[in-house]
Design a protein around this motif. Sequence first.
Motif, PDB file in Angstrom:
ATOM      1  N   SER A 557      11.163 -71.473-102.639  1.00 13.66           N
ATOM      2  CA  SER A 557      12.062 -71.152-101.522  1.00 13.66           C
ATOM      3  C   SER A 557      12.897 -72.336-101.066  1.00 13.66           C
ATOM      4  CB  SER A 557      11.246 -70.608-100.338  1.00 13.66           C
ATOM      5  OG  SER A 557      10.274 -71.558 -99.929  1.00 13.66           O
ATOM      6  N   ASP A 558      12.416 -73.579-101.300  1.00 19.80           N
ATOM      7  CA  ASP A 558      13.196 -74.750-100.890  1.00 19.80           C
ATOM      8  C   ASP A 558      14.562 -74.778-101.565  1.00 19.80           C
ATOM      9  OD1 ASP A 558      11.269 -75.804 -99.183  1.00 19.80           O
ATOM     10  OD2 ASP A 558      10.231 -76.817-100.820  1.00 19.80           O
ATOM     11  N   MET A 559      14.698 -74.075-102.668  1.00 13.15           N
ATOM     12  CA  MET A 559      15.959 -74.044-103.399  1.00 13.15           C
ATOM     13  C   MET A 559      17.096 -73.511-102.532  1.00 13.15           C
ATOM     14  SD  MET A 559      16.454 -72.318-107.139  1.00 13.15           S
ATOM     15  CE  MET A 559      17.880 -72.664-108.174  1.00 13.15           C
ATOM     16  N   VAL A 560      16.801 -72.566-101.621  1.00 13.83           N
ATOM     17  CA  VAL A 560      17.836 -71.975-100.774  1.00 13.83           C
ATOM     18  C   VAL A 560      17.545 -72.107 -99.280  1.00 13.83           C
ATOM     19  CG1 VAL A 560      18.576 -70.317-102.527  1.00 13.83           C
ATOM     20  CG2 VAL A 560      16.745 -69.685-100.955  1.00 13.83           C
ATOM     21  N   VAL A 561      16.403 -72.714 -98.937  1.00 15.38           N
ATOM     22  CA  VAL A 561      16.033 -72.797 -97.516  1.00 15.38           C
ATOM     23  C   VAL A 561      16.240 -74.197 -96.962  1.00 15.38           C
ATOM     24  CG1 VAL A 561      14.147 -72.583 -95.856  1.00 15.38           C
ATOM     25  CG2 VAL A 561      14.401 -70.881 -97.664  1.00 15.38           C
ATOM     26  N   ASN A 562      15.867 -75.217 -97.733  1.00 17.15           N
ATOM     27  CA  ASN A 562      15.851 -76.584 -97.217  1.00 17.15           C
ATOM     28  C   ASN A 562      16.715 -77.515 -98.059  1.00 17.15           C
ATOM     29  OD1 ASN A 562      13.854 -76.099 -95.115  1.00 17.15           O
ATOM     30  ND2 ASN A 562      12.372 -75.894 -96.783  1.00 17.15           N
ATOM     31  N   PRO A 563      18.014 -77.596 -97.782  1.00 21.02           N
ATOM     32  CA  PRO A 563      18.872 -78.532 -98.523  1.00 21.02           C
ATOM     33  C   PRO A 563      18.364 -79.962 -98.370  1.00 21.02           C
ATOM     34  CG  PRO A 563      20.198 -76.999 -97.247  1.00 21.02           C
ATOM     35  CD  PRO A 563      18.774 -76.805 -96.800  1.00 21.02           C
ATOM     36  N   GLY A 564      18.349 -80.694 -99.465  1.00 21.61           N
ATOM     37  CA  GLY A 564      17.832 -82.058 -99.458  1.00 21.61           C
ATOM     38  C   GLY A 564      16.964 -82.288-100.677  1.00 21.61           C
ATOM     39  N   TRP A 565      16.038 -83.256-100.576  1.00 22.48           N
ATOM     40  CA  TRP A 565      15.209 -83.609-101.728  1.00 22.48           C
ATOM     41  C   TRP A 565      14.257 -82.490-102.117  1.00 22.48           C
ATOM     42  CZ3 TRP A 565      17.020 -87.085-104.658  1.00 22.48           C
ATOM     43  CH2 TRP A 565      17.714 -88.177-104.144  1.00 22.48           C
ATOM     44  N   LEU A 566      13.765 -81.735-101.143  1.00 22.33           N
ATOM     45  CA  LEU A 566      12.908 -80.599-101.486  1.00 22.33           C
ATOM     46  C   LEU A 566      13.686 -79.559-102.291  1.00 22.33           C
ATOM     47  CD1 LEU A 566      10.895 -80.077 -98.159  1.00 22.33           C
ATOM     48  CD2 LEU A 566      10.078 -81.071-100.315  1.00 22.33           C
ATOM     49  N   GLN A 567      14.942 -79.381-101.925  1.00 23.07           N
ATOM     50  CA  GLN A 567      15.794 -78.456-102.676  1.00 23.07           C
ATOM     51  C   GLN A 567      16.006 -78.961-104.100  1.00 23.07           C
ATOM     52  OE1 GLN A 567      20.003 -78.516-101.801  1.00 23.07           O
ATOM     53  NE2 GLN A 567      20.166 -76.290-101.983  1.00 23.07           N
ATOM     54  N   VAL A 568      16.221 -80.268-104.247  1.00 21.72           N
ATOM     55  CA  VAL A 568      16.428 -80.840-105.582  1.00 21.72           C
ATOM     56  C   VAL A 568      15.204 -80.603-106.459  1.00 21.72           C
ATOM     57  CG1 VAL A 568      16.744 -83.001-106.857  1.00 21.72           C
ATOM     58  CG2 VAL A 568      18.064 -82.568-104.771  1.00 21.72           C
ATOM     59  N   LEU A 569      14.010 -80.846-105.907  1.00 20.72           N
ATOM     60  CA  LEU A 569      12.779 -80.649-106.676  1.00 20.72           C
ATOM     61  C   LEU A 569      12.618 -79.190-107.093  1.00 20.72           C
ATOM     62  CD1 LEU A 569      10.080 -81.636-107.803  1.00 20.72           C
ATOM     63  CD2 LEU A 569       9.072 -81.269-105.529  1.00 20.72           C
ATOM     64  N   ALA A 570      12.833 -78.273-106.151  1.00 21.79           N
ATOM     65  CA  ALA A 570      12.707 -76.851-106.473  1.00 21.79           C
ATOM     66  C   ALA A 570      13.732 -76.433-107.521  1.00 21.79           C
ATOM     67  CB  ALA A 570      12.876 -76.015-105.201  1.00 21.79           C
ATOM     68  N   THR A 571      14.946 -76.966-107.409  1.00 22.79           N
ATOM     69  CA  THR A 571      15.996 -76.628-108.369  1.00 22.79           C
ATOM     70  C   THR A 571      15.646 -77.125-109.764  1.00 22.79           C
ATOM     71  OG1 THR A 571      17.669 -76.737-106.616  1.00 22.79           O
ATOM     72  CG2 THR A 571      18.456 -76.869-108.892  1.00 22.79           C
ATOM     73  N   VAL A 572      15.095 -78.337-109.842  1.00 22.76           N
ATOM     74  CA  VAL A 572      14.691 -78.886-111.141  1.00 22.76           C
ATOM     75  C   VAL A 572      13.606 -78.021-111.774  1.00 22.76           C
ATOM     76  CG1 VAL A 572      13.562 -80.840-112.275  1.00 22.76           C
ATOM     77  CG2 VAL A 572      15.384 -81.242-110.616  1.00 22.76           C
ATOM     78  N   LEU A 573      12.625 -77.609-110.978  1.00 24.87           N
ATOM     79  CA  LEU A 573      11.545 -76.771-111.502  1.00 24.87           C
ATOM     80  C   LEU A 573      12.080 -75.445-112.045  1.00 24.87           C
ATOM     81  CD1 LEU A 573       8.754 -77.304-108.796  1.00 24.87           C
ATOM     82  CD2 LEU A 573       8.863 -78.290-111.086  1.00 24.87           C
ATOM     83  N   VAL A 574      12.960 -74.811-111.273  1.00 28.72           N
ATOM     84  CA  VAL A 574      13.504 -73.520-111.711  1.00 28.72           C
ATOM     85  C   VAL A 574      14.399 -73.704-112.931  1.00 28.72           C
ATOM     86  CG1 VAL A 574      14.955 -71.567-111.045  1.00 28.72           C
ATOM     87  CG2 VAL A 574      13.345 -72.514-109.407  1.00 28.72           C
ATOM     88  N   THR A 575      15.195 -74.782-112.946  1.00 24.77           N
ATOM     89  CA  THR A 575      16.090 -75.023-114.086  1.00 24.77           C
ATOM     90  C   THR A 575      15.298 -75.266-115.363  1.00 24.77           C
ATOM     91  OG1 THR A 575      17.756 -75.978-112.608  1.00 24.77           O
ATOM     92  CG2 THR A 575      17.979 -76.439-114.953  1.00 24.77           C
TER      93      THR A 575
END
Length: 653
Positions: A557-575
């Motif tokens: 959920s950090d991918m679309v909920v919490n812009p910042g480093w948590l979003q980056v980590l979630a995006t990397v995992l999903v990618t």
Amino acid sequence: MSTDALKRHVNLRNLTFVFSLILFVWVVWYCFTGSGGPQELVARLLPIALILQILFVYQKEYLYKWLPPIANHVLVVVYIGICVYAFVYFLSEYEQIAIWRQGSYTTQDFVVGLLMFLLVMELSRLAHPTLFWVNVALILYTMFGYLSPVDFFWHPGTTFYRVVTSSTVEMSNGIYGIYGQIALTLIAAFLLLASIANGFGAQSAMILFMQRLAGSSRRMVPQAAVLGSLSIGMVSGSGSANAVVVGTITIPLMKRYGVPGVFAGAVETAASMGGLIMPPMMGVGAFLMSDFLGVPYWDVVKRGFALAFTYYVSLALAVYLLSVRLLPNEPVDAPRVSLYNQIKTSIFFLGVVFLLAMMGWIGMGELLAGLYTAAFMFVLLLANFLYFKFVLKDPAVAHETFLGNVRLSIETHADMTSYLTLLLATLGIMIGLFTVTGFINRMGGMLLQLGSWNILAMIFMSFVFGWLVGMGLPPTATYIIGAVVIVGPMRDLGVNPWIAHFFVFLLSVWGELSPPTSLTAAISARIAEASFMKTMWVALEICLPITLMTFAIFSRSDMVVNPGWLQVLATVLVTIGTCATAFAMFGRVYAKRVGDIAARIVLALVACVAMFHPDGDVAMVAAALALAATIYGVVRHRRIAPPVGGQQLQPAS
């Protein structure tokens, strides 16, 4: 002035330009001043937008081919007359209708509303026949819902008078409602960028640059479609527009170097769909999301970058893996890009960076940011044009003129804005009727009951509902219906609003690819001279790993909920997960079939753990394994997956 000179100047094209100029100047003035507010703006500009849509269509062909020319001429004059009548009437009576006569309209109020209602319905029948018939069914259902034998659909019904007023003069819904207001404010402001870029040829220059950037290997030729659509998607916000602008260049290029027509069309279809996701434009749905959530558009854009990154990285890998299997590893001549076009490309990307800085760093409002960015791009493109035209006297600029470029910019803006205004006005009628009948509340109640039993069942049911809607309706319509039907019950069950809205948003994008209709696939298939159904199915196959992103936002959920480093980590995992899944589908690890399939199944399972496992530590370990396996697999794939197809893969003469 002589008769010949008069005929040269008084014609349909110049009349269209006059109205285009009026719309352009009015939008620019509103972006700068905000005078009157969006509701008053749409009351003024909707008739002008409809006139433009009529004129743009009429320049290409008769509205009714089965009628004689004189009948078409008369009907066009009648339609324009209705728009002029509504414009003049609202110019003098707007305040009375919007404030003092709400709920007690005069006969003339109703007549004006009826004429505009019928005109929008008829224009939607010509431009969006599916939406037209949905609205016809909804009108009948709104009036005669009490005849329904099914309790779920029963309602007491209402009068045709209520149908018309709720869709027009009530202003809260219908053609003058929030959707039309967004079309003529936020969307029109951002379309200034696309129109300026198109007017001065920056879009076509950028596609040539992306072709060169893709490399000189034959296997990299399809990446030109991916990179070109990514770039155009920044300002187009449309899959079909991407397919037209980029596909007319990249699809013939791919076929020239031996790419089969179906695969070329499918690659462009999948790449063009990213135009609905790629910031800062992100398609109409993103602007609507901003309004639904009551947040600045920049908040949507910050989250959109994560989705776009995952989409295009996964797509590029899938296309590369398939290209290795289809094409020999032979060098090709990369296109030569002139200095003039290189500078135009740089200005285009500089404009996008300028817009993001205006909204994100400075915190400027969307309308002013769009206006200032358009002015910024215009000044730089104009300076570039003047320098190469009159100082260097470059032959590449010989065919361009200042007035011609400006006129094309204004007409491009009017064409795109009027088209989207008609679309959103039509959707305004639809959602208004959904509201009047109470269908939204009943559907939401059903989803709540399902979700109270199991949230996964609700997500699945919502996906099925959105898919069914997306089968026949464009992405914007699918998102709006999903937002008003699905998001509410999800929020009531504790789902974060950002997750709920982005789930519906991605679902609407997926719906544009799903059978039996896909405008983007139809355009790409036509350019590629390939089967529409085959092109659409191959595009679906290419995008299937990316489809997992629609569900991954619930677990990451950090991918679309919490812009910042948590979003980056979630995006990397999903990618990593989507890329590994893409390799599991299209890659080859071992020459022996049994061992190869087993290895790819294991990789797909590890990828799912990276995307969906609730424990973050477990997900990161799985992602590390999946990344290492995918890199190793790509290297192996290049060695053991020789091209197939023989002579059909030779470059065309």
